[in-house]
Design a protein around this motif. Structure first.
Motif, short mmCIF file in Angstrom:
data_model
loop_
_atom_site.label_atom_id
_atom_site.label_comp_id
_atom_site.label_asym_id
_atom_site.label_seq_id
_atom_site.Cartn_x
_atom_site.Cartn_y
_atom_site.Cartn_z
N VAL A 70 0.83 -1.20 0.00
CA VAL A 70 0.00 0.00 0.00
C VAL A 70 0.87 1.25 0.00
CG1 VAL A 70 -1.71 1.33 1.30
CG2 VAL A 70 -1.98 -1.15 1.05
N VAL A 71 1.86 1.31 0.87
CA VAL A 71 2.75 2.47 0.88
C VAL A 71 3.48 2.58 -0.46
CG1 VAL A 71 4.75 3.55 2.00
CG2 VAL A 71 3.02 2.40 3.38
N GLY A 72 3.84 1.45 -1.05
CA GLY A 72 4.53 1.43 -2.33
C GLY A 72 3.61 1.55 -3.53
N ARG A 73 2.31 1.77 -3.30
CA ARG A 73 1.33 2.01 -4.37
C ARG A 73 1.26 0.86 -5.36
NH1 ARG A 73 1.62 5.90 -0.54
NH2 ARG A 73 0.35 7.73 -1.08
N GLU A 74 1.32 -0.36 -4.87
CA GLU A 74 1.09 -1.53 -5.72
C GLU A 74 -0.39 -1.87 -5.77
OE1 GLU A 74 4.54 -4.52 -6.04
OE2 GLU A 74 4.28 -4.16 -3.88
N TYR A 75 -1.02 -1.87 -4.61
CA TYR A 75 -2.47 -2.07 -4.56
C TYR A 75 -3.06 -1.28 -3.41
CZ TYR A 75 -1.38 -5.85 -1.08
OH TYR A 75 -0.94 -6.58 -0.01
N TYR A 76 -4.39 -1.10 -3.46
CA TYR A 76 -5.13 -0.52 -2.34
C TYR A 76 -5.68 -1.66 -1.49
CZ TYR A 76 -5.70 3.42 -5.68
OH TYR A 76 -5.52 4.43 -6.60
N ARG A 77 -5.74 -1.44 -0.21
CA ARG A 77 -6.38 -2.40 0.70
C ARG A 77 -7.61 -1.71 1.27
NH1 ARG A 77 -8.64 -5.58 3.92
NH2 ARG A 77 -7.51 -6.95 5.38
N PHE A 78 -8.78 -2.12 0.82
CA PHE A 78 -10.02 -1.54 1.32
C PHE A 78 -10.53 -2.39 2.48
CE2 PHE A 78 -11.20 0.13 -3.19
CZ PHE A 78 -10.21 1.09 -3.07
N SER A 79 -10.90 -1.73 3.57
CA SER A 79 -11.46 -2.42 4.72
C SER A 79 -12.42 -1.47 5.42
CB SER A 79 -10.36 -2.87 5.69
OG SER A 79 -10.92 -3.39 6.88
N SER A 80 -13.71 -1.74 5.31
CA SER A 80 -14.69 -0.86 5.92
C SER A 80 -14.59 -0.89 7.44
CB SER A 80 -16.10 -1.27 5.48
OG SER A 80 -16.35 -2.63 5.78
N SER A 81 -14.00 -1.95 7.99
CA SER A 81 -13.87 -2.04 9.45
C SER A 81 -12.60 -1.37 9.96
CB SER A 81 -13.89 -3.50 9.90
OG SER A 81 -12.78 -4.19 9.37
N ASP A 82 -11.67 -1.07 9.08
CA ASP A 82 -10.44 -0.41 9.51
C ASP A 82 -9.94 0.54 8.43
OD1 ASP A 82 -7.97 0.40 10.56
OD2 ASP A 82 -7.77 -1.48 11.63
N PRO A 83 -10.34 1.81 8.52
CA PRO A 83 -9.98 2.79 7.48
C PRO A 83 -8.49 3.15 7.46
CG PRO A 83 -11.04 3.89 9.32
CD PRO A 83 -11.16 2.41 9.59
N ARG A 84 -7.71 2.66 8.42
CA ARG A 84 -6.30 3.05 8.47
C ARG A 84 -5.51 2.57 7.26
NH1 ARG A 84 -5.47 1.26 14.69
NH2 ARG A 84 -6.89 -0.35 13.91
N PHE A 85 -6.03 1.55 6.57
CA PHE A 85 -5.36 1.12 5.33
C PHE A 85 -5.39 2.22 4.27
CE2 PHE A 85 -6.49 -3.18 6.99
CZ PHE A 85 -5.21 -3.73 6.99
N THR A 86 -6.43 3.04 4.29
CA THR A 86 -6.55 4.09 3.28
C THR A 86 -6.32 5.49 3.86
OG1 THR A 86 -8.95 3.93 3.59
CG2 THR A 86 -8.00 2.84 1.66
N THR A 87 -6.15 5.60 5.16
CA THR A 87 -5.79 6.89 5.75
C THR A 87 -4.31 6.87 6.12
OG1 THR A 87 -6.57 6.10 7.93
CG2 THR A 87 -8.09 7.43 6.59
N TYR A 103 -0.47 -2.08 12.20
CA TYR A 103 0.31 -2.19 10.97
C TYR A 103 1.81 -2.16 11.20
CZ TYR A 103 -0.53 2.94 11.21
OH TYR A 103 -0.66 4.26 11.62
N ILE A 104 2.26 -1.78 12.40
CA ILE A 104 3.67 -1.94 12.73
C ILE A 104 3.87 -2.96 13.85
CG2 ILE A 104 3.66 0.10 14.25
CD1 ILE A 104 6.64 -1.36 12.24
N THR A 105 3.00 -2.97 14.87
CA THR A 105 3.22 -3.88 15.99
C THR A 105 3.02 -5.35 15.59
OG1 THR A 105 0.92 -3.62 16.73
CG2 THR A 105 2.56 -2.15 17.71
N THR A 106 2.08 -5.63 14.68
CA THR A 106 1.83 -7.03 14.30
C THR A 106 2.99 -7.65 13.54
OG1 THR A 106 -0.58 -6.79 14.34
CG2 THR A 106 0.32 -8.57 12.98
N PRO A 107 3.44 -7.06 12.42
CA PRO A 107 4.56 -7.70 11.72
C PRO A 107 5.86 -7.63 12.50
CG PRO A 107 3.99 -5.61 10.68
CD PRO A 107 2.92 -5.89 11.68
#
Length: 454
Positions: A70-87, A103-107
């Protein structure tokens, strides 16, 4: 019976969830559970412990690949339950990356969990030198296997935090090493790989444990050493040591025959739908809704050369989908079912590393490697300029399409100081009330997790 119960307790801990490399679950490496293994490690015990590494090395991968894609603009990750993928990940409006978010603590936690699991086994192996259950070669082979995974996991975390660095020394959670710079971290990771390669070389003919089908062709110390050398070549490229890249590729499994089977030869994570296993976290069914979907960033399609067969990695949706002012017409479909394997390193990357390493010193060899990749994708031979800048651009473009969705695009563009060439998906604009909404941002790195308490 008491010793057996203690051993089961440690195995359970190896599978436990760890949120940072402080890993409270292993607060005392001299506890009775570890001593029980050290005193009487059996082949079955070792198999179970290696199983912990195989499990934890797959944990959190979905979040890692979403982060870099997502940061590298390969694909979008849409998730209505977690907008942080697109914000957050896209820098939408005033959003920034949070240091205490999944998105940082899990990996980050998952990668250091594997490192910790491997370090515990290394500690146990140190007590086996006089054992009649394992040969010296088997112990060396196991050490080399574990160090290769330690290096891989550290590199993935460094890919996220970049110049913020990582901790290299984490074997003793009561005395963690300092955060080191990216330069020092890469040198340290390469040293770990070199040590592992030496141990694998001294490891005899077989591992004293079984591996998954993802290791087919690389399930002996000698063949797994080729994987180790391929990973070291990747690190050397990040260090801009291109002489080293070519030397390491010569010891890897690189094969220049150009066949589809050859390009896909490599080491893979494998998945299954068994109740105690994991499914591929990057699979979504075609035409999924905004409840959970990955859609290709449009330029991946529109900037592709005509006839490029690598566009099969995306699939046209029945209907376009729009979410958070972003629209996708094609699903990311590199993984076509829940059990699809996920690459750790493939021959196609190795050939592209050879092309990159030869650009400065042997442009003819670089073009030959690029042509091999191009023709395997149904494209004609390269006919562009042969100056360094042009060949670098061509190499990066081939990596973009050959390694799409495999965790490389953002890393590649960043190491060539070209982040400003990535698309800004949402420019500055006005909302319905006339308020200014800021343009998206392209991030250079993720923050160090708050849990590290530097």
């Amino acid at each position: 019976m008491k010793t057996y119960i203690k051993k089961l307790a440690l195995i359970a801990l190896v599978f436990g969830v760890i949120q940072s490399c402080t890993v409270e679950e292993f607060s005392d490496l001299n506890n009775p559970e570890v001593d029980a293994f050290s005193e009487s490690l059996t082949r079955g015990d070792l198999q179970d412990l290696i199983g912990g590494v195989l499990f934890s090395s797959r944990a959190g991968l979905g979040t890692y690949y979403d982060d870099v894609a997502v940061v590298g603009r390969e694909y979008y990750r849409f998730s209505s339950s977690d907008p942080r993928f697109t914000t957050d990940l896209l820098g939408g409006d005033a959003s920034v990356l949070d240091n205490n978010t999944f998105y940082i603590t899990t990996p980050w936690g998952a990668r250091y969990r594997t490192v910790k699991n491997a370090n515990i086994i290394l500690d146990i192996l140190d007590a086996q030198s006089g054992s009649n259950l394992f040969t010296a070669q088997e112990i060396e082979a196991t050490r080399g296997y574990l160090r290769t995974w330690i290096a891989n996991e550290l590199l993935l975390n460094l890919n996220l935090t970049y110049e913020e660095g990582i901790r290299l020394e984490v074997a003793d959670e009561n005395n963690l090493g300092p955060f080191v710079s990216r330069t020092e971290a890469l040198a340290g990771i390469r040293n770990i790989l070199d040590q592992g390669a030496m141990e694998l070389q001294n490891g005899g003919g077989n591992f004293p444990f079984r591996l998954t089908s993802g290791y087919d062709g690389f399930d002996t110390p000698a063949t797994f050493r080729q994987v180790n050398r391929g990973l070291a070549a990747r690190v050397a490229a990040y260090q801009e040591d291109f002489t080293g890249v070519l030397s390491l590729l010569g010891e890897s499994f690189m094969n220049m025959d150009g066949s589809a089977a050859s390009l896909n030869t490599g080491l893979y994570h494998v998945f299954s739908e068994a109740p105690t296993d994991l499914i591929n976290p990057l699979f979504f069914a075609l035409n999924s809704s905004s409840a959970g979907v990955r859609v290709a960033q449009p330029l991946f399609l529109t900037e592709a050369e005509a006839g490029d067969t690598r566009l099969s990695k995306i699939a046209m949706r029945d209907e376009a989908i729009t979410f958070a002012e972003l629209t996708g017409t094609h699903d990311f479909f590199l993984y076509t079912d829940r059990e699809a394997p996920l690459s750790v390193i493939r021959n196609e990357e190795l050939i592209l590393l050879a092309a990159e390493a030869n650009i400065n010193t042997n442009p003819t060899a670089a073009i030959a490697a690029l042509d091999l990749i191009r023709m395997s994708a149904g494209l004609p031979a390269y006919a562009g300029a042969t100056d360094q800048a042009s060949l670098v651009q061509e190499m990066l473009n081939q990596r973009r399409y050959s390694l799409y969705g495999e965790g490389h695009r953002w890393v590649d563009i960043r190491r060539y100081d070209m982040l400003d060439t990535l698309p800004i998906d949402r420019v500055e604009r006005q909302d319905a009330d006339g308020n200014t909404i800021q343009a998206d941002d392209v991030w250079m790195n993720f923050p160090i997790p708050l849990t590290e308490n530097q």
